[in-house]
Write a protein that holds these residues in place. Structure first.
Motif, PDB file in Angstrom:
ATOM      1  N   VAL A  29      15.869  27.986 -10.451  1.00 16.98           N
ATOM      2  CA  VAL A  29      15.378  27.925 -11.823  1.00 16.98           C
ATOM      3  C   VAL A  29      15.236  26.461 -12.211  1.00 16.98           C
ATOM      4  O   VAL A  29      16.140  25.656 -11.946  1.00 16.98           O
ATOM      5  N   GLY A  30      14.132  26.106 -12.828  1.00 18.64           N
ATOM      6  CA  GLY A  30      13.950  24.734 -13.285  1.00 18.64           C
ATOM      7  C   GLY A  30      13.117  24.682 -14.544  1.00 18.64           C
ATOM      8  O   GLY A  30      12.272  25.540 -14.784  1.00 18.64           O
ATOM      9  N   SER A  31      13.392  23.682 -15.357  1.00 19.31           N
ATOM     10  CA  SER A  31      12.647  23.474 -16.581  1.00 19.31           C
ATOM     11  C   SER A  31      12.010  22.094 -16.550  1.00 19.31           C
ATOM     12  O   SER A  31      12.616  21.132 -16.074  1.00 19.31           O
ATOM     13  N   SER A  32      10.800  21.998 -17.043  1.00 17.29           N
ATOM     14  CA  SER A  32      10.055  20.754 -17.056  1.00 17.29           C
ATOM     15  C   SER A  32       9.870  20.254 -15.617  1.00 17.29           C
ATOM     16  O   SER A  32       9.417  21.008 -14.769  1.00 17.29           O
ATOM     17  N   ARG A  33      10.281  19.039 -15.326  1.00 21.47           N
ATOM     18  CA  ARG A  33      10.118  18.510 -13.961  1.00 21.47           C
ATOM     19  C   ARG A  33      10.918  19.310 -12.954  1.00 21.47           C
ATOM     20  O   ARG A  33      10.540  19.433 -11.788  1.00 21.47           O
ATOM     21  N   GLY A  34      12.043  19.861 -13.400  1.00 24.15           N
ATOM     22  CA  GLY A  34      12.858  20.700 -12.511  1.00 24.15           C
ATOM     23  C   GLY A  34      12.121  21.954 -12.078  1.00 24.15           C
ATOM     24  O   GLY A  34      12.342  22.461 -10.982  1.00 24.15           O
ATOM     25  N   GLY A  35      11.231  22.464 -12.928  1.00 17.89           N
ATOM     26  CA  GLY A  35      10.425  23.617 -12.555  1.00 17.89           C
ATOM     27  C   GLY A  35       9.460  23.280 -11.432  1.00 17.89           C
ATOM     28  O   GLY A  35       9.279  24.058 -10.495  1.00 17.89           O
ATOM     29  N   ALA A  36       8.850  22.112 -11.522  1.00 17.12           N
ATOM     30  CA  ALA A  36       7.959  21.665 -10.451  1.00 17.12           C
ATOM     31  C   ALA A  36       8.748  21.459  -9.161  1.00 17.12           C
ATOM     32  O   ALA A  36       8.290  21.814  -8.074  1.00 17.12           O
ATOM     33  N   LEU A  37       9.947  20.912  -9.279  1.00 15.10           N
ATOM     34  CA  LEU A  37      10.786  20.707  -8.097  1.00 15.10           C
ATOM     35  C   LEU A  37      11.208  22.034  -7.483  1.00 15.10           C
ATOM     36  O   LEU A  37      11.270  22.167  -6.260  1.00 15.10           O
ATOM     37  N   ALA A  38      11.496  23.028  -8.316  1.00 17.58           N
ATOM     38  CA  ALA A  38      11.855  24.351  -7.807  1.00 17.58           C
ATOM     39  C   ALA A  38      10.703  24.934  -6.990  1.00 17.58           C
ATOM     40  O   ALA A  38      10.914  25.500  -5.911  1.00 17.58           O
ATOM     41  N   LEU A  39       9.482  24.783  -7.495  1.00 19.34           N
ATOM     42  CA  LEU A  39       8.320  25.277  -6.760  1.00 19.34           C
ATOM     43  C   LEU A  39       8.096  24.492  -5.472  1.00 19.34           C
ATOM     44  O   LEU A  39       7.737  25.064  -4.436  1.00 19.34           O
ATOM     45  N   LEU A  40       8.316  23.193  -5.519  1.00 22.54           N
ATOM     46  CA  LEU A  40       8.162  22.377  -4.321  1.00 22.54           C
ATOM     47  C   LEU A  40       9.190  22.766  -3.264  1.00 22.54           C
ATOM     48  O   LEU A  40       8.878  22.861  -2.076  1.00 22.54           O
ATOM     49  N   LEU A  41      10.416  23.033  -3.702  1.00 18.75           N
ATOM     50  CA  LEU A  41      11.443  23.483  -2.761  1.00 18.75           C
ATOM     51  C   LEU A  41      11.049  24.817  -2.138  1.00 18.75           C
ATOM     52  O   LEU A  41      11.201  25.006  -0.930  1.00 18.75           O
ATOM     53  N   ALA A  42      10.521  25.737  -2.942  1.00 16.88           N
ATOM     54  CA  ALA A  42      10.070  27.030  -2.417  1.00 16.88           C
ATOM     55  C   ALA A  42       8.930  26.855  -1.423  1.00 16.88           C
ATOM     56  O   ALA A  42       8.834  27.582  -0.436  1.00 16.88           O
TER      57      ALA A  42
END
Length: 75
Positions: A29-42
């Motif tokens: 789960v990530g919000s803002s930049r963390g959301g982009a990082l979560a998708l990049l990790l996936a």
């Protein structure tokens, strides 16, 4: 992504390698930049990330990686 983000991705990947029990998918789960990082990790670890929740992530910088995401995603 800037070097700070790359370090965070490396730390998350290290956590994936060390998690117990092995074999169970991870929900990220990530919000803002963390959301982009979560998708990049996936995208980088599709066999280990089972779901992503991305809240308000800036997706422009990772658009090329999105096609590699294989898990369910809630935007």
């Amino acid at each position: 992504l800037d070097p700070c983000c790359e370090r965070l991705i490396a730390a998350l990947e290290c956590g994936l390698d060390a998690r117990i029990p092995v074999g169970l998918p991870l929900g990220v789960v990530g919000s803002s930049r963390g959301g982009a990082l979560a998708l990049l990790l996936a995208a980088r670890r599709p066999e280990q990330v089972g779901a992503v929740v991305c809240r308000n992530g800036p997706l422009g910088g990772i658009a090329g990686a999105l096609e590699s995401v294989r898990c369910p995603v809630l935007l």
